[in-house]
Design an enzyme around this catalytic site. Structure first.
Site, PDB file in Angstrom:
ATOM      1  CG  ASP A 152      -2.085  -0.892   1.162  1.00 28.24           C
ATOM      2  OD1 ASP A 152      -2.171  -1.684   0.213  1.00 28.24           O
ATOM      3  OD2 ASP A 152      -2.933  -0.822   2.061  1.00 28.24           O
TER       4      ASP A 152
ATOM      5  NE  ARG B 128       2.418  13.329  -6.030  1.00 28.17           N
ATOM      6  CZ  ARG B 128       3.556  13.383  -5.339  1.00 28.17           C
ATOM      7  NH1 ARG B 128       4.576  12.630  -5.702  1.00 28.17           N
ATOM      8  NH2 ARG B 128       3.668  14.173  -4.298  1.00 28.17           N
TER       9      ARG B 128
ATOM     10  CG  HIS C  76       4.884   7.406 -12.285  1.00 25.88           C
ATOM     11  ND1 HIS C  76       4.428   8.003 -11.133  1.00 25.88           N
ATOM     12  CD2 HIS C  76       5.729   8.303 -12.847  1.00 25.88           C
ATOM     13  CE1 HIS C  76       4.972   9.195 -11.006  1.00 25.88           C
ATOM     14  NE2 HIS C  76       5.763   9.403 -12.036  1.00 25.88           N
TER      15      HIS C  76
ATOM     16  CE  LYS D  15       0.892   1.841  -9.859  1.00 26.44           C
ATOM     17  NZ  LYS D  15       1.351   3.183 -10.276  1.00 26.44           N
TER      18      LYS D  15
ATOM     19  CE1 TYR E  11       1.045   3.286  -5.950  1.00 28.42           C
ATOM     20  CE2 TYR E  11       0.397   5.447  -5.113  1.00 28.42           C
ATOM     21  CZ  TYR E  11       1.367   4.590  -5.604  1.00 28.42           C
ATOM     22  OH  TYR E  11       2.658   5.035  -5.745  1.00 28.42           O
TER      23      TYR E  11
ATOM     24  CG  ASP F  93       6.811  12.332 -13.091  1.00 24.60           C
ATOM     25  OD1 ASP F  93       7.483  11.280 -13.107  1.00 24.60           O
ATOM     26  OD2 ASP F  93       5.875  12.530 -12.291  1.00 24.60           O
TER      27      ASP F  93
END
Length: 182
Positions: A47, A58, A61, A71, A131, A169
């Site tokens: 988690d 964000r 990924h 996820k 998540y 990123d």
């Protein structure tokens, strides 16, 4: 818990039953038996939680095989636009995405199978995001796709040009420059 299908096979929205009164609310955010009966057998092993300021983006990924991750994501405080991009090269929806607003108020969750890039933009002043993953994180297996790739046609609901994006990123490749291992 209600399962809501999306336009991309495997990506689903989960809508919990929320019981509210003058004291607040109660909801069951995860029940392995219920989840496995409506989504499929997934063994979550990690988690994660992040807190982000408004205007942050964000992503996008993923973890490369053999460390790919499915996820189950949710926003427990604030509001985010959550996005999953299909990177499965044999998929008829390769390069397409699902976007849904997740918030502490609506309680929605999105399940993202392996083979997808994932990211979110923060639509509120702050957001706390959680998540579950079905595989442990391996830094050497990190990958990403540019959040500003015009071919993805993602409306992040904030100005991507002024968004707060990490240096890492900012340097992810566009989809056309990515050779998918999925």
């Amino acid at each position: 818990m209600e399962l809501i299908k999306t336009d991309i096979d495997g990506v689903v929205i989960l809508k919990p039953r929320i019981f509210g009164d003058s004291r607040g609310y109660f909801m069951e955010s995860y029940n392995r038996s219920v989840f496995n009966s409506i989504v499929g057998q997934i063994d979550f092993v990690q988690d994660n939680e992040s807190r982000s300021a408004g205007g942050v983006v964000r992503g996008l990924h993923f973890q490369l095989p053999p460390y790919s991750q499915a996820k189950l994501v949710r926003c427990i405080s604030g509001r985010v636009l959550d996005v999953a991009v299909d990177l499965r090269c044999a998929s008829p929806t390769y390069g397409r995405h699902v976007a849904v607003e997740l918030s502490g108020e609506n309680g929605l969750q999105m399940f993202i199978p392996r083979g997808f890039a994932h990211g979110f933009s923060v639509l509120s002043d702050t957001a706390v995001f959680q998540y579950k993953c079905d595989n442990l994180y391996h830094p050497e297996a990190e990958g990403g796709i540019s959040v500003s790739d015009p071919s993805l046609d993602i409306d992040w609901k904030i100005d991507i040009g002024t968004a707060t994006i990490s240096d890492k990123d900012r340097h992810h490749p566009r989809l056309e420059d990515f050779d998918s291992p999925f």
